[in-house]
Design a protein around this motif. Structure first.
Motif, PDB file in Angstrom:
ATOM      1  N   THR A 119       1.062  -0.943   0.214  1.00 33.55           N
ATOM      2  CA  THR A 119       0.315   0.311  -0.114  1.00 33.55           C
ATOM      3  C   THR A 119       1.032   1.123   0.076  1.00 33.55           C
ATOM      4  OG1 THR A 119      -0.093  -0.318   2.086  1.00 33.55           O
ATOM      5  CG2 THR A 119      -1.755  -1.010   1.294  1.00 33.55           C
ATOM      6  N   GLY A 120       0.175   2.716  -0.180  1.00 33.33           N
ATOM      7  CA  GLY A 120       1.108   3.432   0.017  1.00 33.33           C
ATOM      8  C   GLY A 120       2.099   4.128  -1.618  1.00 33.33           C
ATOM      9  N   VAL A 121       3.186   4.296  -1.661  1.00 39.88           N
ATOM     10  CA  VAL A 121       3.303   4.246  -2.397  1.00 39.88           C
ATOM     11  C   VAL A 121       3.972   2.891  -3.575  1.00 39.88           C
ATOM     12  CG1 VAL A 121       5.091   5.240  -4.450  1.00 39.88           C
ATOM     13  CG2 VAL A 121       3.718   6.244  -2.447  1.00 39.88           C
ATOM     14  N   VAL A 122       3.466   1.992  -4.499  1.00 41.96           N
ATOM     15  CA  VAL A 122       3.968   1.342  -4.673  1.00 41.96           C
ATOM     16  C   VAL A 122       4.074   1.537  -6.357  1.00 41.96           C
ATOM     17  CG1 VAL A 122       2.205  -1.254  -5.341  1.00 41.96           C
ATOM     18  CG2 VAL A 122       1.321   0.191  -3.934  1.00 41.96           C
ATOM     19  N   ALA A 123       5.055   0.031  -6.719  1.00 36.83           N
ATOM     20  CA  ALA A 123       5.691   0.449  -8.287  1.00 36.83           C
ATOM     21  C   ALA A 123       4.870  -1.278  -8.875  1.00 36.83           C
ATOM     22  CB  ALA A 123       6.994  -0.740  -8.383  1.00 36.83           C
ATOM     23  N   PHE A 124       4.173  -0.683 -10.503  1.00 36.41           N
ATOM     24  CA  PHE A 124       3.404  -1.095 -11.094  1.00 36.41           C
ATOM     25  C   PHE A 124       4.156  -1.972 -11.542  1.00 36.41           C
ATOM     26  CE2 PHE A 124      -0.007   0.632  -8.539  1.00 36.41           C
ATOM     27  CZ  PHE A 124      -0.439   0.029  -7.830  1.00 36.41           C
ATOM     28  N   LEU A 125       4.035  -3.294 -12.957  1.00 37.47           N
ATOM     29  CA  LEU A 125       4.514  -3.802 -13.761  1.00 37.47           C
ATOM     30  C   LEU A 125       3.650  -3.860 -14.734  1.00 37.47           C
ATOM     31  CD1 LEU A 125       7.285  -3.898 -15.573  1.00 37.47           C
ATOM     32  CD2 LEU A 125       7.372  -6.315 -14.731  1.00 37.47           C
ATOM     33  N   LEU A 126       3.075  -3.425 -15.772  1.00 33.93           N
ATOM     34  CA  LEU A 126       1.879  -4.088 -16.280  1.00 33.93           C
ATOM     35  C   LEU A 126       2.617  -4.163 -18.115  1.00 33.93           C
ATOM     36  CD1 LEU A 126       0.800  -1.196 -14.617  1.00 33.93           C
ATOM     37  CD2 LEU A 126      -1.415  -1.953 -15.972  1.00 33.93           C
ATOM     38  N   LEU A 127       1.760  -6.132 -18.505  1.00 31.36           N
ATOM     39  CA  LEU A 127       3.308  -5.796 -19.332  1.00 31.36           C
ATOM     40  C   LEU A 127       1.701  -6.569 -20.708  1.00 31.36           C
ATOM     41  CD1 LEU A 127       5.129  -8.635 -17.838  1.00 31.36           C
ATOM     42  CD2 LEU A 127       5.875  -6.519 -18.642  1.00 31.36           C
ATOM     43  N   ASP A 128       1.616  -6.364 -22.182  1.00 29.55           N
ATOM     44  CA  ASP A 128       0.893  -6.630 -22.488  1.00 29.55           C
ATOM     45  C   ASP A 128       2.200  -7.450 -24.720  1.00 29.55           C
ATOM     46  OD1 ASP A 128      -1.565  -7.008 -24.047  1.00 29.55           O
ATOM     47  OD2 ASP A 128      -1.465  -5.344 -25.102  1.00 29.55           O
ATOM     48  N   VAL A 129       0.672  -7.692 -24.646  1.00 30.81           N
ATOM     49  CA  VAL A 129       1.356  -9.109 -26.255  1.00 30.81           C
ATOM     50  C   VAL A 129       0.879  -8.058 -27.071  1.00 30.81           C
ATOM     51  CG1 VAL A 129       1.590 -10.947 -27.593  1.00 30.81           C
ATOM     52  CG2 VAL A 129       1.724 -10.960 -25.063  1.00 30.81           C
ATOM     53  N   GLU A 130       2.480  -7.641 -27.823  1.00 31.32           N
ATOM     54  CA  GLU A 130       2.419  -6.497 -29.112  1.00 31.32           C
ATOM     55  C   GLU A 130       1.876  -7.335 -30.302  1.00 31.32           C
ATOM     56  OE1 GLU A 130       4.967  -3.393 -31.697  1.00 31.32           O
ATOM     57  OE2 GLU A 130       5.815  -5.222 -31.268  1.00 31.32           O
ATOM     58  N   PHE A 173      -0.092  -8.270 -14.939  1.00 36.37           N
ATOM     59  CA  PHE A 173      -0.211  -6.983 -14.019  1.00 36.37           C
ATOM     60  C   PHE A 173       0.655  -7.219 -13.184  1.00 36.37           C
ATOM     61  CE2 PHE A 173      -3.288  -4.519 -10.826  1.00 36.37           C
ATOM     62  CZ  PHE A 173      -1.900  -3.151 -10.835  1.00 36.37           C
ATOM     63  N   CYS A 174       1.432  -6.985 -12.421  1.00 39.17           N
ATOM     64  CA  CYS A 174       2.485  -6.736 -11.576  1.00 39.17           C
ATOM     65  C   CYS A 174       2.565  -6.105 -10.116  1.00 39.17           C
ATOM     66  CB  CYS A 174       3.835  -7.286 -11.537  1.00 39.17           C
ATOM     67  SG  CYS A 174       3.663  -8.803 -12.636  1.00 39.17           S
ATOM     68  N   ALA A 175       2.920  -6.410  -8.752  1.00 35.01           N
ATOM     69  CA  ALA A 175       3.001  -4.878  -8.193  1.00 35.01           C
ATOM     70  C   ALA A 175       3.829  -5.550  -7.340  1.00 35.01           C
ATOM     71  CB  ALA A 175       1.355  -4.484  -7.225  1.00 35.01           C
ATOM     72  N   PHE A 176       5.216  -4.221  -6.982  1.00 34.00           N
ATOM     73  CA  PHE A 176       5.887  -4.551  -6.516  1.00 34.00           C
ATOM     74  C   PHE A 176       6.265  -3.272  -5.425  1.00 34.00           C
ATOM     75  CE2 PHE A 176       7.041  -5.799 -10.459  1.00 34.00           C
ATOM     76  CZ  PHE A 176       7.685  -7.349 -10.204  1.00 34.00           C
ATOM     77  N   GLU A 177       6.718  -4.087  -4.226  1.00 33.00           N
ATOM     78  CA  GLU A 177       7.498  -2.910  -3.225  1.00 33.00           C
ATOM     79  C   GLU A 177       8.121  -1.817  -3.432  1.00 33.00           C
ATOM     80  OE1 GLU A 177       7.833  -4.065   0.945  1.00 33.00           O
ATOM     81  OE2 GLU A 177       6.026  -4.429   1.195  1.00 33.00           O
ATOM     82  N   LEU A 178       8.879  -2.470  -4.420  1.00 30.56           N
ATOM     83  CA  LEU A 178      10.131  -1.506  -4.716  1.00 30.56           C
ATOM     84  C   LEU A 178      10.639  -1.253  -5.961  1.00 30.56           C
ATOM     85  CD1 LEU A 178      13.489  -3.504  -2.081  1.00 30.56           C
ATOM     86  CD2 LEU A 178      11.395  -1.557  -2.254  1.00 30.56           C
ATOM     87  N   GLY A 236      -1.191   3.343 -16.302  1.00 30.04           N
ATOM     88  CA  GLY A 236       0.012   2.572 -17.037  1.00 30.04           C
ATOM     89  C   GLY A 236      -0.685   2.421 -17.435  1.00 30.04           C
ATOM     90  N   ALA A 237      -1.985   1.693 -17.963  1.00 32.32           N
ATOM     91  CA  ALA A 237      -2.162   0.578 -18.888  1.00 32.32           C
ATOM     92  C   ALA A 237      -2.706   1.927 -20.295  1.00 32.32           C
ATOM     93  CB  ALA A 237      -4.345   0.132 -18.688  1.00 32.32           C
ATOM     94  N   ARG A 238      -2.591   2.488 -19.885  1.00 39.58           N
ATOM     95  CA  ARG A 238      -2.442   4.218 -21.243  1.00 39.58           C
ATOM     96  C   ARG A 238      -0.748   4.041 -21.608  1.00 39.58           C
ATOM     97  NH1 ARG A 238      -6.308   2.923 -20.353  1.00 39.58           N
ATOM     98  NH2 ARG A 238      -8.248   3.763 -20.290  1.00 39.58           N
ATOM     99  N   ILE A 239       0.196   3.990 -20.679  1.00 40.80           N
ATOM    100  CA  ILE A 239       1.750   4.246 -21.138  1.00 40.80           C
ATOM    101  C   ILE A 239       1.934   2.863 -22.095  1.00 40.80           C
ATOM    102  CG2 ILE A 239       3.912   3.899 -19.891  1.00 40.80           C
ATOM    103  CD1 ILE A 239       2.847   5.779 -18.351  1.00 40.80           C
TER     104      ILE A 239
END
Length: 136
Positions: free
Chosen positions: A6-17, A63-68, A113-116
């Motif tokens: 929670t708080g400030v979270v690092a997200f990683l969003l992946l998709d197949v082109e 869709f992934c969420a990381f503390e760092l 994140g999805a738009r980026i």
């Protein structure tokens, strides 16, 4: 980790082109390539202390969420260097204030994140300036 960050979270969003055209060309080949990608993503992100991963939130996305933020970037780089390159993966890494909801995240940061991610090309990771600043 058992609790979602929670708080400030690092997200990683992946998709197949270009996945729609790949499905249209060969469903069996796409199924095989997607199974391999799922395996690789799960293996890689678990090695980088991921908190949540949701496969196929949107068809062939992850869709992934990381503390760092550094772990999100390391995972993104490893995913782009995986040995099975049949599918071109585009990725976005960003930081945002978030609260989990029912084992997931919703809200502005996820939508952003999805738009980026949608402007990335296969093999590319776009990181926001806040991610770059934190990781540096």
């Amino acid at each position: 980790m058992s609790a979602l960050p929670t708080g400030v979270v690092a997200f990683l969003l992946l998709d197949v082109e270009a996945s729609t055209s790949l499905w249209n060309v060969s469903t069996p080949e796409m199924e095989s390539a997607l199974d391999a990608l799922d395996h690789d993503v799960h293996s890689i992100v678990s090695a980088h202390d991921v908190s949540v991963i949701k496969a196929r939130g949107e068809g062939d996305s992850h869709f992934c969420a990381f503390e760092l933020a550094s772990r999100a970037i390391a995972a993104a780089a490893a995913i782009q260097r995986r040995s099975d390159q049949r599918l071109a993966v585009r990725a976005a890494a960003l930081l945002g204030e978030a609260r989990p909801r029912e084992g997931d995240y919703i809200g502005r940061v996820v939508n952003h994140g999805a738009r980026i991610r949608s402007v990335a090309h296969g093999g590319q990771v776009i990181a926001t300036s806040s991610v770059v600043d934190v990781v540096e």
